[in-house]
Design a protein around this motif. Sequence first.
Motif, PDB file in Angstrom:
ATOM      1  N   ILE A   1       0.840  -1.203   0.000  1.00  8.82           N
ATOM      2  CA  ILE A   1       0.000   0.000   0.000  1.00  8.82           C
ATOM      3  C   ILE A   1       0.876   1.255   0.000  1.00  8.82           C
ATOM      4  O   ILE A   1       0.566   2.241  -0.670  1.00  8.82           O
ATOM      5  CB  ILE A   1      -0.952  -0.011   1.210  1.00  8.82           C
ATOM      6  CG1 ILE A   1      -1.998  -1.111   1.048  1.00  8.82           C
ATOM      7  CG2 ILE A   1      -1.632   1.346   1.373  1.00  8.82           C
ATOM      8  CD1 ILE A   1      -2.923  -0.916  -0.150  1.00  8.82           C
ATOM      9  N   LEU A   2       1.993   1.208   0.732  1.00  8.00           N
ATOM     10  CA  LEU A   2       2.910   2.344   0.738  1.00  8.00           C
ATOM     11  C   LEU A   2       3.411   2.632  -0.678  1.00  8.00           C
ATOM     12  O   LEU A   2       3.445   3.775  -1.119  1.00  8.00           O
ATOM     13  CB  LEU A   2       4.089   2.072   1.668  1.00  8.00           C
ATOM     14  CG  LEU A   2       5.248   3.075   1.611  1.00  8.00           C
ATOM     15  CD1 LEU A   2       4.764   4.474   1.953  1.00  8.00           C
ATOM     16  CD2 LEU A   2       6.376   2.651   2.539  1.00  8.00           C
TER      17      LEU A   2
ATOM     18  N   PHE B   1      -7.292  -3.747   2.859  1.00  8.64           N
ATOM     19  CA  PHE B   1      -5.881  -3.467   3.104  1.00  8.64           C
ATOM     20  C   PHE B   1      -5.778  -2.338   4.124  1.00  8.64           C
ATOM     21  O   PHE B   1      -6.720  -1.531   4.274  1.00  8.64           O
ATOM     22  CB  PHE B   1      -5.181  -3.036   1.807  1.00  8.64           C
ATOM     23  CG  PHE B   1      -4.934  -4.130   0.821  1.00  8.64           C
ATOM     24  CD1 PHE B   1      -3.702  -4.771   0.780  1.00  8.64           C
ATOM     25  CD2 PHE B   1      -5.933  -4.546  -0.053  1.00  8.64           C
ATOM     26  CE1 PHE B   1      -3.457  -5.781  -0.131  1.00  8.64           C
ATOM     27  CE2 PHE B   1      -5.700  -5.553  -0.955  1.00  8.64           C
ATOM     28  CZ  PHE B   1      -4.458  -6.179  -1.006  1.00  8.64           C
ATOM     29  N   PRO B   2      -4.659  -2.239   4.808  1.00 10.74           N
ATOM     30  CA  PRO B   2      -4.455  -1.074   5.696  1.00 10.74           C
ATOM     31  C   PRO B   2      -4.446   0.205   4.866  1.00 10.74           C
ATOM     32  O   PRO B   2      -3.853   0.253   3.791  1.00 10.74           O
ATOM     33  CB  PRO B   2      -3.090  -1.351   6.332  1.00 10.74           C
ATOM     34  CG  PRO B   2      -2.415  -2.328   5.440  1.00 10.74           C
ATOM     35  CD  PRO B   2      -3.497  -3.157   4.830  1.00 10.74           C
ATOM     36  N   THR B   3      -5.121   1.228   5.347  1.00 10.77           N
ATOM     37  CA  THR B   3      -5.249   2.474   4.566  1.00 10.77           C
ATOM     38  C   THR B   3      -4.092   3.442   4.792  1.00 10.77           C
ATOM     39  O   THR B   3      -3.928   4.394   4.030  1.00 10.77           O
ATOM     40  CB  THR B   3      -6.552   3.196   4.928  1.00 10.77           C
ATOM     41  OG1 THR B   3      -6.465   3.622   6.307  1.00 10.77           O
ATOM     42  CG2 THR B   3      -7.763   2.303   4.732  1.00 10.77           C
ATOM     43  N   LEU B   4      -3.333   3.236   5.856  1.00 12.87           N
ATOM     44  CA  LEU B   4      -2.222   4.133   6.212  1.00 12.87           C
ATOM     45  C   LEU B   4      -2.680   5.582   6.317  1.00 12.87           C
ATOM     46  O   LEU B   4      -1.990   6.516   5.904  1.00 12.87           O
ATOM     47  CB  LEU B   4      -1.079   4.014   5.192  1.00 12.87           C
ATOM     48  CG  LEU B   4      -0.504   2.605   4.974  1.00 12.87           C
ATOM     49  CD1 LEU B   4       0.708   2.663   4.058  1.00 12.87           C
ATOM     50  CD2 LEU B   4      -0.146   1.938   6.279  1.00 12.87           C
TER      51      LEU B   4
ATOM     52  N   VAL C   1      -8.642   0.130   7.877  1.00 12.90           N
ATOM     53  CA  VAL C   1      -8.594  -0.764   6.724  1.00 12.90           C
ATOM     54  C   VAL C   1      -9.765  -0.443   5.807  1.00 12.90           C
ATOM     55  O   VAL C   1     -10.798   0.071   6.253  1.00 12.90           O
ATOM     56  CB  VAL C   1      -8.626  -2.251   7.135  1.00 12.90           C
ATOM     57  CG1 VAL C   1      -7.399  -2.626   7.937  1.00 12.90           C
ATOM     58  CG2 VAL C   1      -9.894  -2.572   7.902  1.00 12.90           C
ATOM     59  N   ALA C   2      -9.585  -0.757   4.530  1.00 11.66           N
ATOM     60  CA  ALA C   2     -10.636  -0.506   3.537  1.00 11.66           C
ATOM     61  C   ALA C   2     -10.338  -1.352   2.309  1.00 11.66           C
ATOM     62  O   ALA C   2      -9.194  -1.772   2.085  1.00 11.66           O
ATOM     63  CB  ALA C   2     -10.693   0.970   3.171  1.00 11.66           C
ATOM     64  N   PRO C   3     -11.332  -1.608   1.497  1.00 15.42           N
ATOM     65  CA  PRO C   3     -11.085  -2.335   0.249  1.00 15.42           C
ATOM     66  C   PRO C   3     -10.102  -1.568  -0.628  1.00 15.42           C
ATOM     67  O   PRO C   3     -10.082  -0.339  -0.641  1.00 15.42           O
ATOM     68  CB  PRO C   3     -12.475  -2.413  -0.396  1.00 15.42           C
ATOM     69  CG  PRO C   3     -13.425  -2.242   0.733  1.00 15.42           C
ATOM     70  CD  PRO C   3     -12.758  -1.325   1.703  1.00 15.42           C
TER      71      PRO C   3
ATOM     72  N   ALA D   1      -9.809   6.983  -3.202  1.00 11.70           N
ATOM     73  CA  ALA D   1      -9.392   8.117  -2.370  1.00 11.70           C
ATOM     74  C   ALA D   1      -8.132   8.773  -2.924  1.00 11.70           C
ATOM     75  O   ALA D   1      -8.004  10.004  -2.955  1.00 11.70           O
ATOM     76  CB  ALA D   1      -9.153   7.647  -0.939  1.00 11.70           C
ATOM     77  N   LEU D   2      -7.196   7.951  -3.382  1.00 10.94           N
ATOM     78  CA  LEU D   2      -5.973   8.490  -3.961  1.00 10.94           C
ATOM     79  C   LEU D   2      -6.262   9.244  -5.253  1.00 10.94           C
ATOM     80  O   LEU D   2      -5.688  10.309  -5.524  1.00 10.94           O
ATOM     81  CB  LEU D   2      -4.979   7.354  -4.220  1.00 10.94           C
ATOM     82  CG  LEU D   2      -4.334   6.732  -2.975  1.00 10.94           C
ATOM     83  CD1 LEU D   2      -3.588   5.457  -3.333  1.00 10.94           C
ATOM     84  CD2 LEU D   2      -3.391   7.717  -2.302  1.00 10.94           C
TER      85      LEU D   2
END
Length: 888
Positions: A63-64, A109-112, A119-121, A128-129
């Motif tokens: 995710i990072l 997944f972790p949303t960071l 966490v979110a799908p 969001a990104l």
Amino acid sequence: MPEFPDYAQLANLQMIEDLYSRYLANPESVDISWRHFFEGIDFGAYLTKRGVEPLPDQSNLRILELIQAYRRFGHLLARFNPLEQGEKTTPELELENLGFFSSELDQEFPTLGFCGKEVAPLREIIAALKEIYCSRIGVQFAAINNPELRKWIQSRLEPKLLIEPTLEEKHLLLEYLNKSEVFETFLHTKYVGQTRFSLEGAETMIPLIAEIVDYAGDLGVGEMVIGMAHRGRLNVLTNILNKSLEMILAEFEDDTTLSFSGNDDVRYHMGFEGEFTTRGQKKVLLEMAANPSHLESVNPVVLGQTYAKQFLKQNGQKDKIIPLLIHGDASIAGQGVIYECMQLMKLPGYSVGGTIHLVVNNQIGYTTLPEEGRSTRYCTDIAKSFGCPVFHVNAEDPESCLFAAKLAVEIRQKFHIDVFLDLYCYRKYGHNEGDEPSYTQPLQYEVIRAKKPIRQIYFEKLLSEGKSEQKLAETLEAQFKETMKKALAKAQEHIAGGVSEKPAAPVSPFEPVKTAVSESKLNSVLDLFCKIPQGFNLHPKLQKWLENRHQSLQKGVDWATGECLAFGTLLDEKISVRLAGQDSKRGTFSQRHVIWIDNKTGNPYCPLCNYSTPFQVINSPLSEYACMGFEYGYSWSAIDGLTLWEAQYGDFFNGAQIVIDQYIVSGDQKWNTPSSLTLLLPHAYEGAGPEHSSARIERFLQLCANQNIIVAYPSTPAQYFHLLRRQAIRKVKKPLVVFTPKSLLRAPACVSKAEEFTKGRFFEMLDDPTPPQKAKRLIFCSGKIFYELLAARTRSDVAILRIEQLYPLHLDMLKELIAKYAGFTECIWVQEEAENMGAWRYIGPYLQSLTKKLAYVGRPENATTATGSSKKHKQEQAALIKQAFGDL
């Protein structure tokens, strides 16, 4: 395989992001343990692309990497181009290239920190990104090598992009759009076909600039200096700087009386000073620099103006006075002066603490398309070379433009770095109002002609939101139209009344100026300069040089000492001095040494900085165009000081020919902008070759008219001393061009006595130092050649006369000098330059009319200035000296 560092944990996410960015830019820039760590991430992404499932505990790192990819490449998908049609794609952000399967889109997944939950799908995280980095604003910042700045920008954009102005701000935005559009449509209707470089298609520039000034004012800025080209200039002058509509319309009515007051240029080149009142009732002074059609040439001028204001009014503090440069997309990508100016960003003696750049991105240059005009994706890619953030915004989304404007102001004030706003728009009428753009861009203009005005688009948005009413827009438009009609009537009434300004009575350029100083003051300057601070380790070779300088009033003052005395006495009289040029601290010829470097510590020491009045000496970057433009702008804002730009060799000025032609020699007549800039141009023929001999005297003399500049070729240190002091002291300010020596810097014959400084002044012409009782031949010359003629003279019937100031030429003094030698039968002009160069073709007609018997002695016409052969040079020089005393 080394173990991962213990601190590779989520709590240290920001640090890991910074290290990973460095790794991506250069793997060798991070510690080897981190390099292996990030190689593992890359390998995991590779396996994923190959269809191998990553391990569950890699979720955070995957995710990072996803987040970093959107920060870095999200601008490639952002919708900031009003002419763009169809969906955008880019391989950098395709799912499989980011190490994910499409089957994982609904997996959590972790949303960071994104999405407002832990966490979110994956689908939701990507959405969001995209909302932040791929929607309304294209942001380029991820490659900036400043972790603090990157983190700050992220904090303003993440976890959610909030662009929601207040109702008051929305109505004000609409009002600015209204004024911007109505101004243009009024002029288009009233003055059909007249060139004005309309802003239509980019009307958002007006509220955007207003927001920059307003927000800057709230952050403590009290003054802004603006540089821009033609497009939208009249609109900015009216709606931002508050130049009266009457004045603007009088220019359209072609009021010729304006030219008497220094307004002798087209209306879209003129400068102006105004005042802007912020919403918080703070006053911001605004100055629009005048400029010619040479695109981007005003940029260094504005930077110089800004620096002078900061240095002289704010003691060097950078937060109160800031520059705003407005560019076109084709010119910012095409003009090399952009790079030269950017290179000044952090240099001592030049840094203004950051510039806000606004690009009016027409997506075309005259008729040249972007793919024809640049090799980069964006016109602003120069910003990447200097680590500056870029915000690409859509003119049809004015609210996002204002959001980015605020970010730009904050970044400039907090980080003191340049920041770019790239306003994507279009030109409604082509390059100018008489242009037919569809000849070359038929498809593009088919799209443009179908577009609604930006004001209408925004007004309809407000209506749909219930934030405005139809009546409000109609009222605003009617009010501004009525204001313009009244202004036009006043302008026409003024012109019909025949009220005009008469040109000011000319001031004699030969008015004597007291420049002599007492011997005690000269000694005090030398005492101060030659005093070595306790504990300072002066270079051994300078010790004897310094002793000689200290005793120069008794032994003879050389050229560099005469200059030092001029600087010191001016500083003592509270007149500031700034000298900038390549190697100016030491001097190209190791003659000046106004800055000493401790031979053991490397620390600098400036003796003349001990005066309370500012003294600056700057080693400039290897640039002529931007650096000369900078000093010209500095001289605008420091008109009562002595500002000097020095060429390493005289001919190098031609790298800044645009500044000379368009500003120095013509600016005062065109724009009523006097300058006291002094150019120091080393000049003399000494066998150095074509590129180090001539400062092109002929070119400057060709540019002389209307007493616009002063051109001098002084031959003694005392003359140079008085010339510099006169330039600083005299009330009438004109640029000064001085041809300075090279070999004469150390010539025993080129020295001056103390009384020449204490009793003399600058003389436009000098008589023979040992005049013959009866002269048969008069030799006129300028500069170094005088000493060679003097040394070679064996005849007692030859007088050698020097013209020290070539322009303005003191004809009365010349006549007196000729009359003194009544009975002469021969008159010659001697120069070491070729016949088609030097002063000959300028001075010849004057001497011919006064003497009726004139001959030329010098090198024959030539395509290059000088030979590269030292032997040939000596032969040529000896021949012309012999000819000067031989039979004609």
